[in-house]
Design a protein around this motif. Structure first.
Motif: not given
Ligand code: KIV
Length: 284
Positions: A42, A82, A84, A114, A116, A136, A138, A177, A179, A181
């Motif tokens: 990441l 990945i 962010d 990724k 949030e 991904q 989060h 998504a 995956s 976090v």
């Protein structure tokens, strides 16, 4: 060895094999993670705090993320990389999110991005997935919302907050998504979320029941002590090793013990004699 894809990560969940993920922001670290067989690298916006010395991740920009992604990609041929999405690179609108996510893939060489946020981010996740970008999610302690959370605090501690996290996880899964976090969530709740979605969960401060674990590499190596979360297990004291090396260099230079003859370049004697003869005034 074949390149790791999001399907390999999914297959690990199906087989019950733990997924390993660590952060990297530069080429040498990416090379070492790759040699260790870490599944996912990441390029986190934590780079702002642990590399650039910022107080939070909020001032991290797309240009910073693209630059760090590109360096990591050069060192990581096999791992899933990945990138962010930094603060305000996806919250202002879906077109913005598409443009910025595409930059991480096209300019940064990342395999996925990724971002949030919970259910409110599902339309953004869906829009990215629809144009072919793997995302991904989060949830839990999301550092980009640090002001709203009143600090880096464990999330999901009331029934309502826990229910919201479960709903967030399901909404992100439905949006496509690959995956999630789970950060700063009580371990039993993270286990419940992990069982209630079919995509892999990667925990950080979320206990052992997640499908995989991630740490910020600088925490693991003992290279960042400004803020040490309870969940960050330190596996090495690189700060101590680096300090000892810097001290030894300073002492050697001050004592004229470095450079030693083996670190010097030499000239053939006849060339040296000619140089010295041509500059005898200076004691050549
Ligand atoms: O930026 C980061 O390093 C992260 C991890 C803490 C998951 O988001």
């Amino acid at each position: 060895m074949d390149k790791i894809t999001i399907h390999d990560i999914q297959a690990k969940k199906t087989r019950g094999e733990p997924i390993t993920m660590l952060t990297a922001y530069d080429y040498p670290t990416a090379l070492l993670l790759e040699q260790s067989g870490i599944d996912v690298i990441l390029v986190g916006d934590s780079v702002g705090m642990v590399v650039h010395g910022l107080e939070s991740t909020l001032p991290v920009t797309m240009d910073m993320m693209v630059l760090h992604c590109r360096a990591v990609r050069r060192g990581a041929a096999r791992a899933l990389v990945i990138g962010d999405m930094p603060f305000m690179s996806y919250q202002l609108g879906i077109d913005d999110a598409k443009r910025n996510a595409a930059r991480l893939l096209v300019e940064g060489g990342a395999d996925a991005v990724k971002l949030e946020g919970g259910a409110h981010m599902a339309p953004t996740v869906r829009a990215l997935v629809e144009i072919g970008i793997a995302v991904q999610g989060h949830i839990g302690l999301t550092p980009q919302s640090v002001s709203q959370m009143g600090g880096f605090k464990v999330q999901g501690k009331s029934v309502a907050a826990a229910r919201k996290l479960i709903d967030d996880a399901r909404a992100l899964e439905r949006a496509g998504a690959f995956s999630l976090v789970l950060e700063g969530i009580p371990a039993r709740l993270a286990g419940l979320i992990t069982r209630s979605v079919s995509i892999p969960t990667i925990g950080i401060g979320a206990g052992a029941a997640c499908d995989g674990q991630v740490l910020v590499t600088h925490d693991l190596l003992g290279l960042f002590d400004r803020f040490t979360p309870k969940f960050a297990k330190q596996y090495a004291d690189l700060a101590g090793a680096m300090r000892a090396a810097f001290d030894a260099f300073r002492a050697d230079v001050q004592a004229r013990a470095f450079p030693a003859p083996e670190h010097e370049f030499t000239l053939p004697d006849d060339v040296w004699d000619a140089i010295a003869a041509s500059d005898s005034d200076n004691g050549g």
